[in-house]
Write an enzyme that holds these catalytic residues in place. Structure first.
Site, PDB file in Angstrom:
ATOM      1  N   ASP A 179       0.963  -1.240  -0.027  1.00  0.00           N
ATOM      2  CA  ASP A 179      -0.051  -0.087   0.159  1.00  0.00           C
ATOM      3  C   ASP A 179       0.807   1.235  -0.091  1.00  0.00           C
ATOM      4  OD1 ASP A 179      -3.458   0.414   0.719  1.00  0.00           O
ATOM      5  OD2 ASP A 179      -1.999   2.047   1.030  1.00  0.00           O
ATOM      6  N   ALA A 239     -11.938  -4.764  -7.251  1.00  0.00           N
ATOM      7  CA  ALA A 239     -11.898  -3.304  -7.089  1.00  0.00           C
ATOM      8  C   ALA A 239     -12.481  -2.512  -8.251  1.00  0.00           C
ATOM      9  CB  ALA A 239     -10.446  -2.981  -6.641  1.00  0.00           C
ATOM     10  N   ARG A 240     -11.518  -2.389  -9.171  1.00  0.00           N
ATOM     11  CA  ARG A 240     -11.862  -1.455 -10.303  1.00  0.00           C
ATOM     12  C   ARG A 240     -11.183  -2.366 -11.675  1.00  0.00           C
ATOM     13  NH1 ARG A 240     -15.883  -0.145  -8.397  1.00  0.00           N
ATOM     14  NH2 ARG A 240     -16.730   2.168  -8.170  1.00  0.00           N
ATOM     15  N   ASP A 264     -14.559  -9.769 -10.778  1.00  0.00           N
ATOM     16  CA  ASP A 264     -15.912  -9.120 -10.599  1.00  0.00           C
ATOM     17  C   ASP A 264     -16.021  -7.660 -11.227  1.00  0.00           C
ATOM     18  OD1 ASP A 264     -18.565  -8.926  -9.336  1.00  0.00           O
ATOM     19  OD2 ASP A 264     -17.900  -7.554  -7.881  1.00  0.00           O
ATOM     20  N   GLU A 269     -17.219  -2.210 -18.563  1.00  0.00           N
ATOM     21  CA  GLU A 269     -18.357  -3.026 -17.881  1.00  0.00           C
ATOM     22  C   GLU A 269     -19.580  -2.296 -18.567  1.00  0.00           C
ATOM     23  OE1 GLU A 269     -18.503  -3.016 -14.075  1.00  0.00           O
ATOM     24  OE2 GLU A 269     -16.595  -3.667 -13.622  1.00  0.00           O
ATOM     25  N   HIS A 287     -19.859  -7.502 -11.325  1.00  0.00           N
ATOM     26  CA  HIS A 287     -19.784  -6.551 -10.319  1.00  0.00           C
ATOM     27  C   HIS A 287     -20.693  -6.451  -9.346  1.00  0.00           C
ATOM     28  CE1 HIS A 287     -18.385  -1.911 -10.258  1.00  0.00           C
ATOM     29  NE2 HIS A 287     -18.643  -2.499  -8.975  1.00  0.00           N
ATOM     30  N   ILE A 288     -20.917  -7.577  -8.616  1.00  0.00           N
ATOM     31  CA  ILE A 288     -21.881  -7.761  -7.645  1.00  0.00           C
ATOM     32  C   ILE A 288     -21.029  -7.600  -6.108  1.00  0.00           C
ATOM     33  CG2 ILE A 288     -23.732  -8.851  -8.819  1.00  0.00           C
ATOM     34  CD1 ILE A 288     -22.337 -11.538  -7.490  1.00  0.00           C
ATOM     35  N   GLY A 289     -19.803  -7.115  -5.744  1.00  0.00           N
ATOM     36  CA  GLY A 289     -19.341  -6.864  -4.535  1.00  0.00           C
ATOM     37  C   GLY A 289     -20.183  -6.418  -3.528  1.00  0.00           C
ATOM     38  N   SER A 290     -20.789  -5.504  -3.783  1.00  0.00           N
ATOM     39  CA  SER A 290     -21.646  -4.891  -2.802  1.00  0.00           C
ATOM     40  C   SER A 290     -23.225  -5.276  -2.761  1.00  0.00           C
ATOM     41  CB  SER A 290     -21.618  -3.508  -2.845  1.00  0.00           C
ATOM     42  OG  SER A 290     -22.155  -2.879  -3.978  1.00  0.00           O
TER      43      SER A 290
HETATM   44  C1  DGY Z   1     -18.844   1.067  -5.205  1.00  0.00           C
HETATM   45  O1  DGY Z   1     -19.433   1.281  -4.430  1.00  0.00           O
HETATM   46  O2  DGY Z   1     -17.636   1.518  -5.598  1.00  0.00           O
HETATM   47  C2  DGY Z   1     -19.167  -0.328  -5.969  1.00  0.00           C
HETATM   48  O3  DGY Z   1     -18.185  -0.795  -6.982  1.00  0.00           O
HETATM   49  C3  DGY Z   1     -20.623  -0.311  -6.476  1.00  0.00           C
HETATM   50  O4  DGY Z   1     -20.640   0.937  -7.359  1.00  0.00           O
END
Ligand code: DGY
Length: 321
Positions: A179, A239-240, A264, A269, A287-290
């Protein structure tokens, strides 16, 4: 009684969040969850005091310049805010907020799912069962990589990275990380710090990406850096997408230099690089992390807490511009 602030809500939100919006604001909701174009957002924002968007709406400098003067704030329903040109927002005096912390657990769960799913070939296995092409059991059938006891490198030891480290310790994984800042020893909890990405990569039997999208992290995992991973490493990204150079990762997945990837998030996307779909050694999620009930409620409430602060003349807790 003064009129309630008008809030343009760009996507359909959880019922409890929309109820609170109706109670405290005059919301312009999107019950059909249409994906608005930038032009539509600019039009729909006419007379609105604030916008509550998701990462699916892009607020480029050009869009920000065309927003109606009435708009004073963008309260994102997301922790990532790479979809907003914060410099342009700041220059225009727009307040921008995000929703940190509340999605740490949900996103860490998905990172662990990706890690195990990629290593244990969950996508391939599920496909065999669903398509009735599962023929037999044999000692050489669907043999994957064991997770327990392996070395996990975490690229970006922020809020989500730290939770992933805790969960991975449950699998007896040895944690390494890079980091920009080294954690305090009590937060490190035995994790090994590497001062550079280049120092971290050679130890990573598993690599989990948890850094935000910034100009510095765009394409960070490129061909040169992927070549520093041990042969047969597993790469995970919750993450991204922009952090990964797709061509480089796909080439490494094809050659076997990277044994498997669990992804994810993607560049462009949902129109992802088509070769990811063709590879058997990828485990892919949309993209279902949250995406848990608890977290989506919490994200909405956090965005509303920020709006409440703004409209009562206080500094919002999660101001990013
Ligand atoms: C975030 O909160 O950044 C997630 O990727 C959903 O947008």
């Amino acid at each position: 009684m003064s009129a309630k602030p008008v809030v343009l809500v760009t996507r359909k939100l959880p019922a409890a969040v929309e109820d609170r919006l109706r109670r405290d604001y005059e919301p312009r909701l999107n019950p059909d969850d249409q994906l608005y174009s930038s032009g539509e957002i600019i039009e729909l924002a006419e007379g609105a005091d604030a916008i509550l968007p998701c990462h699916t709406e892009k607020f480029t400098a050009e869009v920000i310049a065309r927003l109606p003067d009435s708009v004073k704030a963008i309260a994102n329903f997301s922790v990532g805010y790479d979809h907003v040109d914060t410099a342009a927002a700041k220059a225009r005096g727009l307040i921008v907020t995000n929703t940190p912390e509340v999605l740490n657990d949900a996103t860490a769960e998905i990172a662990m799912l990706l890690l195990i799913g990629a290593a244990r070939r969950a996508g391939e296995g599920e496909m065999l069962v669903r398509t009735r092409t599962w023929k037999d059991w044999s000692p050489s059938f669907m043999v994957g990589i064991q997770v327990t006891g392996k070395r996990l490198g975490i690229l970006g030891m922020g809020r989500v990275g730290k939770v992933v480290a805790r969960r991975a310790r449950g699998f007896d994984m040895e944690i390494h990380y890079h980091d920009v800042r080294r954690l305090d020893p009590d937060q490190e909890a035995g994790a090994v710090y590497h001062q550079t990405v280049e120092d971290l990569l050679p130890v990573c039997q598993f690599l989990s990406v948890h850094c935000p999208s910034t100009p510095e992290t765009k394409g960070l995992l490129n061909a040169e850096r992927i070549a520093l991973l041990p042969h047969g490493a597993v790469v995970v990204n919750a993450a991204r997408g922009v952090v990964i150079d797709d061509e480089a990762l796909i080439a490494a997945l094809k050659s076997g230099a990277v044994a498997a990837a669990g992804l994810d998030v993607f560049n462009d996307e949902p129109d992802i690089h088509p070769e990811y779909r063709e590879l058997a050694n990828t485990f892919l999620l949309p993209h279902i992390g949250s995406a848990t009930r608890e977290t989506r409620d919490a994200m909405g409430f956090r965005a509303l807490d920020n709006l409440d602060a703004i409209f009562s003349g206080h500094e919002p807790r999660d101001r990013v511009a």
